[in-house]
Design a protein around this motif. Structure first.
Motif, short mmCIF file in Angstrom:
data_model
loop_
_atom_site.label_atom_id
_atom_site.label_comp_id
_atom_site.label_asym_id
_atom_site.label_seq_id
_atom_site.Cartn_x
_atom_site.Cartn_y
_atom_site.Cartn_z
N UNK A 7 -81.34 -40.48 -9.88
CA UNK A 7 -81.67 -40.82 -8.50
C UNK A 7 -81.10 -42.20 -8.14
N UNK A 8 -80.69 -42.31 -6.88
CA UNK A 8 -80.11 -43.55 -6.34
C UNK A 8 -78.89 -43.98 -7.18
N UNK A 9 -78.97 -45.13 -7.83
CA UNK A 9 -77.84 -45.61 -8.63
C UNK A 9 -77.84 -45.07 -10.05
N UNK A 10 -78.79 -44.20 -10.35
CA UNK A 10 -78.79 -43.54 -11.65
C UNK A 10 -79.66 -44.19 -12.70
N UNK A 11 -79.55 -43.62 -13.91
CA UNK A 11 -80.36 -44.03 -15.05
C UNK A 11 -79.51 -44.80 -16.07
N UNK A 12 -80.16 -45.24 -17.11
CA UNK A 12 -79.45 -45.85 -18.23
C UNK A 12 -78.46 -44.82 -18.78
N UNK A 13 -77.21 -45.24 -18.92
CA UNK A 13 -76.14 -44.34 -19.37
C UNK A 13 -76.18 -44.19 -20.88
N UNK A 14 -76.25 -42.93 -21.34
CA UNK A 14 -76.27 -42.68 -22.79
C UNK A 14 -75.07 -43.29 -23.47
N UNK A 15 -73.86 -43.02 -22.92
CA UNK A 15 -72.66 -43.47 -23.62
C UNK A 15 -72.56 -44.99 -23.67
N UNK A 16 -73.01 -45.67 -22.62
CA UNK A 16 -72.96 -47.13 -22.62
C UNK A 16 -73.97 -47.71 -23.60
N UNK A 17 -75.19 -47.20 -23.59
CA UNK A 17 -76.21 -47.69 -24.51
C UNK A 17 -75.82 -47.45 -25.95
N UNK A 18 -75.42 -46.21 -26.25
CA UNK A 18 -75.11 -45.86 -27.63
C UNK A 18 -73.94 -46.68 -28.16
N UNK A 19 -72.90 -46.85 -27.34
CA UNK A 19 -71.74 -47.59 -27.83
C UNK A 19 -72.01 -49.09 -27.89
#
Length: 529
Positions: free
Chosen positions: A250-262
């Motif tokens: 929603x809106x600008x989105x959630x925490x990005x899996x790929x960004x967090x994991x990397x």
């Protein structure tokens, strides 16, 4: 980079110095709530399989009570994916809980994820209830859900904008009733990292029973801080992070899996944590979600964006050709990202041109290279980025030798509302010096054109993907087409630019086929030549 190839075989605390962070994926629930991102039940099931392959620990497949389709999707995912924990999402209401319990009944491992608002602004204007009423509902619904499942995750929605004392009171109440995981969501993406981390430390230390439960972070990205806040939560004791693929939501989105994991993988020692994600599946998962939701990925999106591992600057290109680590802190191959680190534009240098042409088997002496470079600079000012088919054509002009095995010389398409599209394509073959015309049909003009080209070029390659990008505005706008094909587990990309997007796509497809035929680079894990 350490890659866990078996997501179900995680190290325990005695075998690793790093804290194990569980990845809770809510792409199919919170991600789908992004406007325009609605998924069919069959799409959810396909994506859930890929999420399991990616190695996520928990999947939240949907909101069971929201629709019969969502209920069916949650039910089938629960039945099929027996190696992943399934979260049944529910408001703090009996009807929601009953639906979530029924939908997840066949899961090998499951939990209920219950939520109710905790901020005064939500209580006053949305729920129109007092703090005492909300506390009572939270207690009763956690106790009700505990009859059906052992694991209950509880979320005081909008926790980051709630009074700390009330959050602590609510957490104490639900722990007393059997909640086992406490999620402290930054629902509006409002918190600063230091504030968010401090909330976790205070709740863990001051809530009665707070040291007996696990903690989770659920961050939105309204201020661009979702990943930073999630990392702050890890430092403050969270052992689970809730994410979505490509950061959708929603809106600008959630925490990005790929960004967090990397971030965790790249700075593992600094963060002191690790995940069980199979990083080699990141790129494919990202593409699948993008296609299913019809959500394009921003060029500059970290990790999976088109420009994330591409370089135009001549200085950068020279360094990369000598040693990748000069200008890259991650290995894209390890994430399944096709290798295309060098893009050719007005900032590119001679070394980059020579390198790209060598991938097509084209060799130039110093005089020819200088001539090509001058031609290239003129074309780069015109096109901004010079696609491979144009570069090969410039090389042919420089050497007076035709390099492309096949050249598209003519294309015509007949389209209409009441009939199949009909295409006619004329292809020139370099070796025989002959031109042949082919016809084909399709449900769309591009499909008809591709059927023609496939008759002309004997490459047993799969047409994998087409990207179309507008490079300007107005009636004379030019479009860039990027076509990917797969041959023997290797990807080849052709690009072309034209005012006619069908012609651009056709030229890009021919360029990709030529690249496969000319490529002299040995296969390496499916990386792009």
């Amino acid at each position: 980079m350490t890659v866990n190839s078996n997501p179900n075989n995680h190290q325990n605390s005695n075998e690793s110095a790093y804290k194990r962070i569980r990845i809770f994926d809510t792409t199919l629930r919170d991600g789908e709530q992004s406007p325009g991102a609605s998924l069919e039940p069959e799409q959810k099931i396909i994506l859930a399989r890929q999420l399991a392959k990616l190695g996520v620990d928990v999947i939240e497949p949907g909101f069971a009570i929201s629709s019969p389709g969502d209920f069916a999707a949650v039910q089938q995912v629960s039945r099929e994916l027996q190696t992943v924990e399934i979260a049944g999402f529910a408001r703090a209401m009996k009807a929601d809980i009953d639906a979530a319990v029924r939908a997840t009944a066949d899961a090998a491992r499951r939990r209920l994820h219950l939520f109710i608002s905790s901020s005064d602004i939500h209580l006053d204007f949305q729920l129109r209830k007092s703090r005492e009423q909300v506390l009572q509902i939270a207690r009763e619904m956690v106790a009700y859900g505990k009859q059906f499942v052992d694991q209950i995750e509880f979320s005081p929605m909008d926790a980051s904008r709630s009074g700390r004392e009330f959050v602590i009171e609510m957490v104490e109440a639900v722990i007393a009733e059997g909640a086992t995981i406490i999620n402290l969501p930054d629902t509006l993406g409002y918190a600063m990292p230091e504030e968010y981390g401090e909330m976790f430390r205070i709740v863990r230390q001051q809530a009665r029973g707070g040291d007996k439960v696990s903690y989770s972070a659920h961050c939105h990205n309204d201020l661009g801080l979702a990943v930073a806040n999630s990392l702050a939560a890890i430092r403050a004791g969270a052992t689970q992070i809730e994410v979505t693929i490509n950061g959708v939501g929603e809106r600008a989105g959630n925490c990005s899996l790929e960004e967090l994991v990397m971030a965790i993988e790249t700075r593992k020692s600094a963060i002191g944590a690790e995940t069980g994600i199979v990083t080699g599946e990141i790129y494919e998962t990202s593409r699948m979600v993008s296609r299913a939701m019809n959500f394009p990925i921003a060029y500059n999106k970290p990790i999976v964006g088109r420009n994330a591992f591409q370089h135009e600057s001549g200085i950068h290109q020279d360094g990369l050709l000598k040693n990748r680590s000069t200008y890259e802190i991650m290995d894209p191959d390890a994430m399944g990202i096709p290798r295309s680190m060098i893009v050719l534009g007005k900032h590119s240098g001679r070394h980059a041109l020579k390198h790209r042409l060598s991938e097509y088997g084209v060799k130039l002496d110093e005089t020819q290279l200088e001539d090509l470079y001058n031609r290239f600079k003129v074309k780069a000012d015109e096109l901004k980025l010079v696609p491979d088919d144009v570069l090969i054509r410039l090389a042919s002009e420089t050497t007076a030798t035709e390099h492309d095995p096949y050249t598209l010389t003519d294309l015509q398409v007949l389209a209409g509302t009441q009939r199949s599209r009909i295409a006619s394509v004329t292809i020139r073959e370099r070796d025989s010096e002959q031109e042949r015309t082919y016809t084909g049909t399709g449900t769309g003009p591009l499909e008809a054109v591709i059927h023609c080209i496939q008759q002309a070029i004997p490459v047993a390659a799969e047409f994998e993907d087409l990207e179309l990008h507008s490079l300007s505005t107005g009636e004379d706008a030019r479009g860039e087409a990027v076509v990917s094909i797969v041959h023997n587990n290797r990807r080849y990309r052709g690009t072309a630019i034209h005012n006619d997007i069908i012609l651009a796509a056709a030229q890009a497809y021919v360029a990709a086929c030529n690249q496969q035929l000319l490529s002299v680079k040995p296969a390496d894990n499916g990386a792009s030549a």
